[in-house]
Design a protein around this motif. Structure first.
Motif, PDB file in Angstrom:
ATOM      1  N   ILE A  69       0.540  -1.016  -0.369  1.00 42.60           N
ATOM      2  CA  ILE A  69       0.011   0.053   0.104  1.00 42.60           C
ATOM      3  C   ILE A  69       0.659   1.615  -0.299  1.00 42.60           C
ATOM      4  CG2 ILE A  69      -2.162   1.399   1.029  1.00 42.60           C
ATOM      5  CD1 ILE A  69      -2.374  -1.353   2.549  1.00 42.60           C
ATOM      6  N   GLU A  70       0.384   2.532  -0.837  1.00 43.88           N
ATOM      7  CA  GLU A  70       1.115   4.154  -0.979  1.00 43.88           C
ATOM      8  C   GLU A  70       0.523   3.950   0.082  1.00 43.88           C
ATOM      9  OE1 GLU A  70       1.504   4.510  -5.545  1.00 43.88           O
ATOM     10  OE2 GLU A  70       3.393   3.118  -5.036  1.00 43.88           O
ATOM     11  N   GLY A  71       0.269   4.983   1.142  1.00 45.85           N
ATOM     12  CA  GLY A  71       1.006   6.132   1.484  1.00 45.85           C
ATOM     13  C   GLY A  71       1.524   7.269   2.348  1.00 45.85           C
ATOM     14  N   SER A  72       1.254   8.457   2.764  1.00 44.31           N
ATOM     15  CA  SER A  72       1.824   9.292   3.832  1.00 44.31           C
ATOM     16  C   SER A  72       1.378   9.933   5.014  1.00 44.31           C
ATOM     17  CB  SER A  72       1.975  10.646   2.679  1.00 44.31           C
ATOM     18  OG  SER A  72       0.449  11.129   2.944  1.00 44.31           O
ATOM     19  N   HIS A  84      -0.732   3.250  17.192  1.00 41.97           N
ATOM     20  CA  HIS A  84      -0.037   2.818  16.237  1.00 41.97           C
ATOM     21  C   HIS A  84       0.518   3.692  15.011  1.00 41.97           C
ATOM     22  CE1 HIS A  84      -4.144   1.228  15.505  1.00 41.97           C
ATOM     23  NE2 HIS A  84      -4.218   1.967  14.177  1.00 41.97           N
ATOM     24  N   ALA A  85       1.475   3.316  13.737  1.00 44.76           N
ATOM     25  CA  ALA A  85       1.406   4.558  12.744  1.00 44.76           C
ATOM     26  C   ALA A  85       0.389   4.082  11.402  1.00 44.76           C
ATOM     27  CB  ALA A  85       2.468   3.911  11.782  1.00 44.76           C
ATOM     28  N   VAL A  86       0.128   6.376  11.731  1.00 48.18           N
ATOM     29  CA  VAL A  86      -0.829   5.967  10.854  1.00 48.18           C
ATOM     30  C   VAL A  86      -0.719   6.721   9.271  1.00 48.18           C
ATOM     31  CG1 VAL A  86      -3.878   7.218  10.345  1.00 48.18           C
ATOM     32  CG2 VAL A  86      -2.876   6.409  12.804  1.00 48.18           C
ATOM     33  N   TYR A  87      -1.200   5.949   8.174  1.00 51.55           N
ATOM     34  CA  TYR A  87      -0.949   6.827   6.490  1.00 51.55           C
ATOM     35  C   TYR A  87      -2.449   7.935   5.935  1.00 51.55           C
ATOM     36  CZ  TYR A  87       3.509   4.142   7.756  1.00 51.55           C
ATOM     37  OH  TYR A  87       4.366   3.800   8.557  1.00 51.55           O
ATOM     38  N   ARG A  88      -1.975   8.513   5.792  1.00 54.67           N
ATOM     39  CA  ARG A  88      -3.407   8.703   5.170  1.00 54.67           C
ATOM     40  C   ARG A  88      -3.090   7.615   2.696  1.00 54.67           C
ATOM     41  NH1 ARG A  88      -2.430  14.868   4.129  1.00 54.67           N
ATOM     42  NH2 ARG A  88      -0.513  13.795   3.878  1.00 54.67           N
ATOM     43  N   PHE A  89      -4.044   6.981   2.956  1.00 52.53           N
ATOM     44  CA  PHE A  89      -3.880   6.271   1.712  1.00 52.53           C
ATOM     45  C   PHE A  89      -3.797   6.966   0.849  1.00 52.53           C
ATOM     46  CE2 PHE A  89      -6.714   3.856  -1.333  1.00 52.53           C
ATOM     47  CZ  PHE A  89      -6.201   2.637  -1.068  1.00 52.53           C
ATOM     48  N   LYS A  90      -2.995   6.491  -0.207  1.00 53.91           N
ATOM     49  CA  LYS A  90      -2.754   6.830  -1.981  1.00 53.91           C
ATOM     50  C   LYS A  90      -3.349   5.765  -2.533  1.00 53.91           C
ATOM     51  CE  LYS A  90      -1.106  10.979  -0.196  1.00 53.91           C
ATOM     52  NZ  LYS A  90      -1.750  12.215  -1.047  1.00 53.91           N
ATOM     53  N   ARG A  91      -2.918   4.317  -2.566  1.00 53.09           N
ATOM     54  CA  ARG A  91      -3.714   3.659  -3.902  1.00 53.09           C
ATOM     55  C   ARG A  91      -3.294   2.161  -2.987  1.00 53.09           C
ATOM     56  NH1 ARG A  91      -0.390   1.905  -8.091  1.00 53.09           N
ATOM     57  NH2 ARG A  91       1.800   2.448  -8.289  1.00 53.09           N
ATOM     58  N   LEU A  92      -3.796   1.324  -3.539  1.00 59.53           N
ATOM     59  CA  LEU A  92      -3.251   0.103  -3.060  1.00 59.53           C
ATOM     60  C   LEU A  92      -2.712  -0.793  -4.817  1.00 59.53           C
ATOM     61  CD1 LEU A  92      -3.772  -2.630  -1.529  1.00 59.53           C
ATOM     62  CD2 LEU A  92      -5.622  -3.424  -2.731  1.00 59.53           C
ATOM     63  N   ALA A  93      -1.225  -1.097  -4.130  1.00 59.16           N
ATOM     64  CA  ALA A  93      -0.416  -1.087  -4.614  1.00 59.16           C
ATOM     65  C   ALA A  93      -0.015  -2.366  -5.536  1.00 59.16           C
ATOM     66  CB  ALA A  93       1.023  -0.543  -5.239  1.00 59.16           C
ATOM     67  N   LEU A  94      -0.199  -3.176  -4.650  1.00 54.24           N
ATOM     68  CA  LEU A  94      -0.288  -4.791  -5.085  1.00 54.24           C
ATOM     69  C   LEU A  94      -1.192  -5.747  -4.147  1.00 54.24           C
ATOM     70  CD1 LEU A  94       4.019  -4.690  -5.630  1.00 54.24           C
ATOM     71  CD2 LEU A  94       2.833  -4.811  -7.088  1.00 54.24           C
ATOM     72  N   ILE A  95      -1.232  -6.603  -4.975  1.00 48.24           N
ATOM     73  CA  ILE A  95      -2.281  -7.574  -4.321  1.00 48.24           C
ATOM     74  C   ILE A  95      -1.287  -9.290  -4.280  1.00 48.24           C
ATOM     75  CG2 ILE A  95      -4.037  -9.378  -3.625  1.00 48.24           C
ATOM     76  CD1 ILE A  95      -6.058  -6.185  -4.624  1.00 48.24           C
ATOM     77  N   GLU A  96      -0.837  -9.261  -3.401  1.00 51.14           N
ATOM     78  CA  GLU A  96      -0.002 -11.221  -3.405  1.00 51.14           C
ATOM     79  C   GLU A  96       0.820 -10.917  -4.532  1.00 51.14           C
ATOM     80  OE1 GLU A  96      -3.341 -13.960  -3.151  1.00 51.14           O
ATOM     81  OE2 GLU A  96      -2.757 -13.829  -0.605  1.00 51.14           O
ATOM     82  N   GLY A  97       1.736  -9.962  -4.639  1.00 45.26           N
ATOM     83  CA  GLY A  97       2.390 -10.129  -5.616  1.00 45.26           C
ATOM     84  C   GLY A  97       2.655  -9.547  -6.875  1.00 45.26           C
ATOM     85  N   GLY A  98       0.609  -8.989  -6.883  1.00 45.30           N
ATOM     86  CA  GLY A  98      -0.100  -9.284  -8.727  1.00 45.30           C
ATOM     87  C   GLY A  98      -0.080  -7.450  -8.844  1.00 45.30           C
ATOM     88  N   ALA A  99       0.223  -6.701 -10.040  1.00 46.18           N
ATOM     89  CA  ALA A  99      -0.576  -5.560  -9.882  1.00 46.18           C
ATOM     90  C   ALA A  99      -1.960  -4.976 -10.058  1.00 46.18           C
ATOM     91  CB  ALA A  99       0.264  -4.393 -11.324  1.00 46.18           C
ATOM     92  N   VAL A 100      -2.042  -4.135  -8.982  1.00 43.52           N
ATOM     93  CA  VAL A 100      -3.297  -3.714  -9.058  1.00 43.52           C
ATOM     94  C   VAL A 100      -4.067  -3.301 -10.300  1.00 43.52           C
ATOM     95  CG1 VAL A 100      -5.448  -2.429  -7.737  1.00 43.52           C
ATOM     96  CG2 VAL A 100      -3.323  -4.092  -6.331  1.00 43.52           C
ATOM     97  N   HIS A 101      -5.104  -3.456 -10.880  1.00 44.54           N
ATOM     98  CA  HIS A 101      -5.548  -2.632 -11.679  1.00 44.54           C
ATOM     99  C   HIS A 101      -6.326  -1.771 -11.920  1.00 44.54           C
ATOM    100  CE1 HIS A 101      -2.836  -4.605 -14.502  1.00 44.54           C
ATOM    101  NE2 HIS A 101      -3.213  -5.914 -13.876  1.00 44.54           N
ATOM    102  N   ASP A 102      -6.666   0.090 -12.390  1.00 43.69           N
ATOM    103  CA  ASP A 102      -7.736   0.111 -12.061  1.00 43.69           C
ATOM    104  C   ASP A 102      -9.512  -0.127 -12.483  1.00 43.69           C
ATOM    105  OD1 ASP A 102      -9.673   1.929 -11.358  1.00 43.69           O
ATOM    106  OD2 ASP A 102      -8.336   4.060 -12.603  1.00 43.69           O
TER     107      ASP A 102
END
Length: 185
Positions: A69-72, A84-102
């Motif tokens: 997951i990408e976040g800031s 715990h650490a809290v991030y602003r969600f940017k995008r889900l980049a990978l699921i189990e090693g595969g790229a996430v398609h829009d």
């Protein structure tokens, strides 16, 4: 926890964090407002932006599924430090090693009609295929189509996951090779 700086986004550092999805975070109104992952034993929370469809990112996740997951980093809260650490969600980049398609990009589905779908007011507004996909057609256009149970359908148009994760909804712009004309004015 493995953090990789991804890029700068309006003076915010965006990080890629690898981990295992543990669960969705619910809002007081019952919606999904974020998610938790376990990043090598360290919990990390991702908070979704209000007013967009970030929550659709968790529709095809279940506990134990590996993600990136990408976040800031979230700005400090007036209530104080979190557990715990809290991030602003940017995008889900990978699921189990595969790229996430829009999933909102144009898509294509094909299958046999197993049932009609109806708008709130009772008119047919599309079909559900044996694949689990829902092909949406506005009622005024659907009435002109010759579609019955068992009909083989190929449809293309913008798509997104169904809320229950059973398939996709396609807002059909083409059905069985024929363009669906815009609503007459």
């Amino acid at each position: 926890m493995q953090l990789r700086q991804h890029h700068k986004d309006q003076d915010d550092q965006v990080w890629s964090i690898d981990g295992v999805f543990t669960h969705a975070i619910y809002s007081p109104m019952g919606g999904i407002e974020g998610m938790m992952i376990d990043a090598d034993g360290i919990p990390a929370q991702f908070v979704f932006h209000h007013g967009n469809d970030d929550a659709s990112s968790v529709e095809h996740l279940w506990p134990g599924r590996r993600v990136t997951i990408e976040g800031s980093e979230a700005r400090p809260w007036p209530e104080g430090d979190g557990a715990h650490a809290v991030y602003r969600f940017k995008r889900l980049a990978l699921i189990e090693g595969g790229a996430v398609h829009d999933v909102r990009k144009p898509g294509r589905v094909e299958g046999k009609v197993v049932r009609l779908n109806y708008a709130r007011h009772g008119q047919a507004n599309g079909v559900v295929l044996d694949t689990g996909d829902f092909v949406h057609v506005p009622p005024d256009r659907f009435a002109a189509l010759d579609i019955a149970l068992g009909t083989h359908v190929q449809a293309s148009g913008p798509g997104r996951p169904l809320a229950d994760g059973s398939g996709r909804v396609i807002d059909a712009v083409e059905l069985n090779g024929k363009p669906l004309n815009n609503k007459a004015h």
